[in-house]
Design a protein around this motif. Structure first.
Motif, short mmCIF file in Angstrom:
data_model
loop_
_atom_site.label_atom_id
_atom_site.label_comp_id
_atom_site.label_asym_id
_atom_site.label_seq_id
_atom_site.Cartn_x
_atom_site.Cartn_y
_atom_site.Cartn_z
N PRO A 1 39.28 42.67 37.33
CA PRO A 1 39.36 42.00 38.64
C PRO A 1 37.99 41.96 39.30
N ASP A 2 37.81 41.04 40.26
CA ASP A 2 36.54 40.95 40.99
C ASP A 2 36.24 42.24 41.72
N LYS A 3 37.30 42.86 42.23
CA LYS A 3 37.14 44.18 42.85
C LYS A 3 38.42 44.97 42.68
N CYS A 4 38.30 46.28 42.71
CA CYS A 4 39.46 47.16 42.54
C CYS A 4 40.33 47.10 43.80
N PRO A 5 41.63 46.82 43.67
CA PRO A 5 42.50 46.76 44.85
C PRO A 5 42.76 48.12 45.48
N VAL A 6 42.40 49.20 44.77
CA VAL A 6 42.64 50.53 45.30
C VAL A 6 41.41 51.08 46.02
N CYS A 7 40.25 51.09 45.33
CA CYS A 7 39.06 51.70 45.94
C CYS A 7 37.99 50.68 46.31
N GLY A 8 38.15 49.40 45.89
CA GLY A 8 37.26 48.36 46.34
C GLY A 8 35.98 48.14 45.56
N VAL A 9 35.73 48.91 44.49
CA VAL A 9 34.49 48.72 43.73
C VAL A 9 34.56 47.42 42.92
N GLY A 10 33.40 46.95 42.48
CA GLY A 10 33.32 45.69 41.76
C GLY A 10 33.72 45.78 40.30
N SER A 11 33.78 44.62 39.65
CA SER A 11 34.23 44.53 38.26
C SER A 11 33.32 45.27 37.30
N GLU A 12 32.04 45.49 37.70
CA GLU A 12 31.10 46.17 36.81
C GLU A 12 31.47 47.63 36.57
N LEU A 13 32.37 48.18 37.39
CA LEU A 13 32.78 49.57 37.23
C LEU A 13 34.12 49.70 36.51
N PHE A 14 34.57 48.60 35.87
CA PHE A 14 35.76 48.65 35.04
C PHE A 14 35.37 48.72 33.57
#
Length: 251
Positions: free
Chosen positions: A63-76
């Motif tokens: 995802p573009d951002k995590c729906p739980v903690c809000g970080v960006g896709s680069e941290l997936f």
């Protein structure tokens, strides 16, 4: 419908969306992670794990951002379900981002950790018990600082571990998905007080009692690591031990 697990107290919320706050311990949605995905989501595509909060997203891309903690896709990171050919190139390319999917494969047991404070006792489900040495017989356990059992253990310095069988999955729900601050977890449960005063589940697989080494209590962030000497213990039943992997497979 998804099941969302509170990482602080273990409460399970069912629904398409995250709760505004945990009804047990009061933390916000950022402390929840997906516990069980629906079969439809599992079949939809690749699985991507947030390296910050462990939220798992299913789809061809993160995802573009995590729906739980809000970080960006680069941290997936991509959780691999297929077999990877291990080559020198694959080893050299590995790093912390690819290590998260490997850590998911660490095997855990499920245990009930109990402790006492001011003649009161509490217990919680835990998967972070580990034998450290045989002589002396020494173990470690890691507990969330927000948990009531953590408070009791810090105060008394003693605990007991009731090891579970594969037929005792209900104990995980009782001791893991509700808080001792609002619920008497031992109501209707058969137990015996150990030598150190901590309750031991009467129908457990095995149990140990332990005394924390005061100079070996380690702050590890959200949790505290306790190193302890085993003071007593006994096998109770000759059955299969309950593991976290088995528990998830039957839920």
């Amino acid at each position: 419908m998804n099941k969302w697990r509170c990482s602080v107290c273990g409460y399970i919320h069912e629904g398409k969306e995250l709760p505004e706050k945990c009804p047990i311990c009061g933390v916000g949605p950022e402390e929840f992670t997906v516990e069980i995905e629906t079969p439809a989501l599992k079949q939809a595509g690749k699985r991507w794990k947030c390296t910050v909060c462990d939220y798992v997203h299913t789809g061809d891309m993160p995802p573009d951002k995590c729906p739980v903690c809000g970080v960006g896709s680069e941290l997936f990171v991509l959780l691999l379900d297929e077999v990877l050919e291990l080559t020198t190139e694959a080893v050299l390319a590995a790093g912390l981002d690819t290590a998260n999917s490997a850590v998911d494969k660490i095997s855990y047991g499920l245990y009930i950790i109990t402790s006492v404070k001011d003649n009161k006792f509490n217990g919680q489900c835990c998967n972070t018990l580990l034998q450290l040495t045989s002589n002396p017989l020494r173990v470690s356990v890691c507990l969330n600082k927000n948990n009531l059992t953590h408070e009791y253990l810090m105060d008394s310095g003693v605990f007991a571990v009731s090891m579970l069988t594969t037929s005792q999955s209900e104990a995980v729900s009782r001791f893991g998905y509700q808080s001792g601050r609002t619920t008497d977890k031992f109501a209707g449960v058969e137990y015996i007080s150990g030598k150190n005063g901590c309750p031991i589940l009467k129908n457990c697989l095995a149990y140990i009692e332990a005394s924390v080494l005061p100079d070996k209590i380690v702050d590890v962030g959200t949790h505290t690591l306790f190193v302890a000497d085993v003071t007593a213990g006994r096998m109770v039943a000759n059955q299969e031990a309950l593991t976290y992997s088995f528990y998830r497979s039957i839920k």
